[in-house]
Scaffold this active site. Structure first.
Site, PDB file in Angstrom:
ATOM      1  CE  LYS A   6       1.767-134.223 -14.534  1.00 40.04           C
ATOM      2  NZ  LYS A   6       0.905-132.937 -14.192  1.00 40.04           N
ATOM      3  CG  ASN A  11       5.799-135.615 -14.618  1.00 43.31           C
ATOM      4  OD1 ASN A  11       5.933-137.085 -14.290  1.00 43.31           O
ATOM      5  ND2 ASN A  11       5.556-134.848 -13.657  1.00 43.31           N
ATOM      6  CD  GLU A  30       6.420-128.380 -13.385  1.00 42.07           C
ATOM      7  OE1 GLU A  30       6.288-128.908 -14.757  1.00 42.07           O
ATOM      8  OE2 GLU A  30       6.018-129.060 -12.668  1.00 42.07           O
ATOM      9  N   GLY A  36      -1.350-128.691 -16.454  1.00 42.20           N
ATOM     10  CA  GLY A  36      -2.355-129.351 -17.007  1.00 42.20           C
ATOM     11  C   GLY A  36      -3.782-128.708 -17.508  1.00 42.20           C
ATOM     12  CG  HIS A  94       5.163-132.482 -10.047  1.00 44.60           C
ATOM     13  ND1 HIS A  94       3.710-132.444 -10.065  1.00 44.60           N
ATOM     14  CD2 HIS A  94       5.220-132.202 -11.335  1.00 44.60           C
ATOM     15  CE1 HIS A  94       3.043-131.928 -10.871  1.00 44.60           C
ATOM     16  NE2 HIS A  94       4.228-131.822 -11.957  1.00 44.60           N
ATOM     17  CB  SER A 135      -0.068-125.887 -20.634  1.00 47.51           C
ATOM     18  OG  SER A 135      -1.244-126.178 -19.617  1.00 47.51           O
ATOM     19  CD  GLU A 175       0.435-133.340 -10.831  1.00 47.83           C
ATOM     20  OE1 GLU A 175       0.818-134.431 -10.969  1.00 47.83           O
ATOM     21  OE2 GLU A 175      -0.020-132.665 -11.837  1.00 47.83           O
TER      22      GLU A 175
HETATM   23  C1  PEP Z   1       3.855-130.949 -15.083  1.00 45.23           C
HETATM   24  O1  PEP Z   1       3.196-131.900 -14.482  1.00 45.23           O
HETATM   25  O2  PEP Z   1       5.058-131.282 -14.682  1.00 45.23           O
HETATM   26  C2  PEP Z   1       3.397-130.331 -16.170  1.00 45.23           C
HETATM   27  C3  PEP Z   1       4.141-129.289 -16.709  1.00 45.23           C
HETATM   28  O3  PEP Z   1       2.144-130.716 -16.634  1.00 45.23           O
HETATM   29  P1  PEP Z   1       1.511-130.207 -18.170  1.00 45.23           P
HETATM   30  O4  PEP Z   1       2.809-130.230 -19.083  1.00 45.23           O
HETATM   31  O5  PEP Z   1       0.512-131.181 -18.580  1.00 45.23           O
HETATM   32  O6  PEP Z   1       0.786-128.939 -17.854  1.00 45.23           O
END
Ligand code: PEP
Length: 257
Positions: free
Chosen positions: A11, A9, A168, A174, A96, A213, A98
């Site tokens: 973003k 992703n 997630e 992040g 997601h 992460s 966000e």
């Molecule tokens: C995400 O936003 O779907 C995500 C898992 O981000 P990150 O891998 O940066 O934690």
């Protein structure tokens, strides 16, 4: 056997020049699928068509980061399933964290988008996850059950083309704070069990990805867990070596299944 996936992703990151460099690194690093693990990238809408063109002939798929629940019409700023398919996207990330926290997407809204994606023949990757305060308050399972139930109640059963769930934990996105493989597995086992509401076969066949992460150094450990079927990757999907490293970790882990 369940399908397995590594999805990136991006973003709101990228540019035509940066994407070209990243995609050529990914094509070189993943010339063919191994151990049946699917791989895809999800760039911002404006780069979907060029990304699909750059990846034509490669095994790397393309997905969108969001999709409208509507087919067409007066919905300024929105992009429909048919439009996404028209420019080469076959997956859509939906709900997601966000989108939920910054743009107010509710369980009901996420469900409408999921139903639209399925109706249009696109594979939805539905994100669920608890906030840090919810985990600390012992509410993780309640939150995940609520998010899942909204979707499960509305989708057809059997689901044509299937559906992918991405767990997630919001506190791990992040932040560099990855759940340990054991911690993630415990929650994935809960999700798998909850999916039995849609029947044993549905639960057994639905891929549940982990996100938060994930990086090359922790991917194989996470993907070695029995109920983790791949990863949805944010930051580490912006670097070809890291993302290819995650793919290689998935191939090692899923090759042993
Ligand atoms: C995400 O936003 O779907 C995500 C898992 O981000 P990150 O891998 O940066 O934690």
């Amino acid at each position: 056997m369940r399908k397995t996936y590594v999805m990136g992703n991006w973003k709101m990151n990228g540019s035509r020049a940066a994407n070209a460099t990243l995609l050529s690194g990914l094509k070189a690093g993943v010339p063919a699928l191994r151990a049946g693990v699917e791989i895809a990238v999800c760039p911002p809408f404006v780069y979907l068509e060029a990304t699909a063109a750059a990846l034509a002939g490669s095994p790397i798929g393309v997905g969108a980061q969001d999709v409208s629940e509507y087919d067409k019409g007066a919905y300024t700023g929105e992009v429909s399933v048919a439009m996404l398919k028209d420019v080469g996207a076959t997956y859509a990330i939906i709900g997601h964290s966000e989108r939920r926290s910054l743009y107010g997407e509710t369980d009901a809204w996420v469900t409408q988008k999921t139903v639209a994606a399925l109706a249009g023949g696109m594979l939805p990757v539905v994100c669920i996850g608890e906030l840090e305060s919810e985990r600390e308050g012992g509410l993780t399972e309640k939150v995940l059950a609520r998010q899942l139930d909204a979707v499960l109640a509305a989708i057809p059963n059997p689901v044509p083309g299937g559906i992918v769930i991405a767990y997630e934990p919001v506190w791990a996105i992040g932040t560099g704070k990855t759940a340990t493989p054991e911690m993630a597995q415990e929650t994935h086992a809960f999700i798998r069990n909850h999916l039995k509401k849609g029947g044993e076969a549905f639960a057994a066949q639905t891929a549940v990805l982990y996100g938060g992460s994930v990086k090359a150094s922790n991917a194989e450990g996470l993907f070695s867990m029995p109920d983790i079927d791949g990863g949805l990757v944010g930051g580490a999907s912006l670097t070809a070596d890291e993302f290819v490293g995650i793919y290689n970790g998935a191939v090692a882990a899923f090759g042993r299944r």
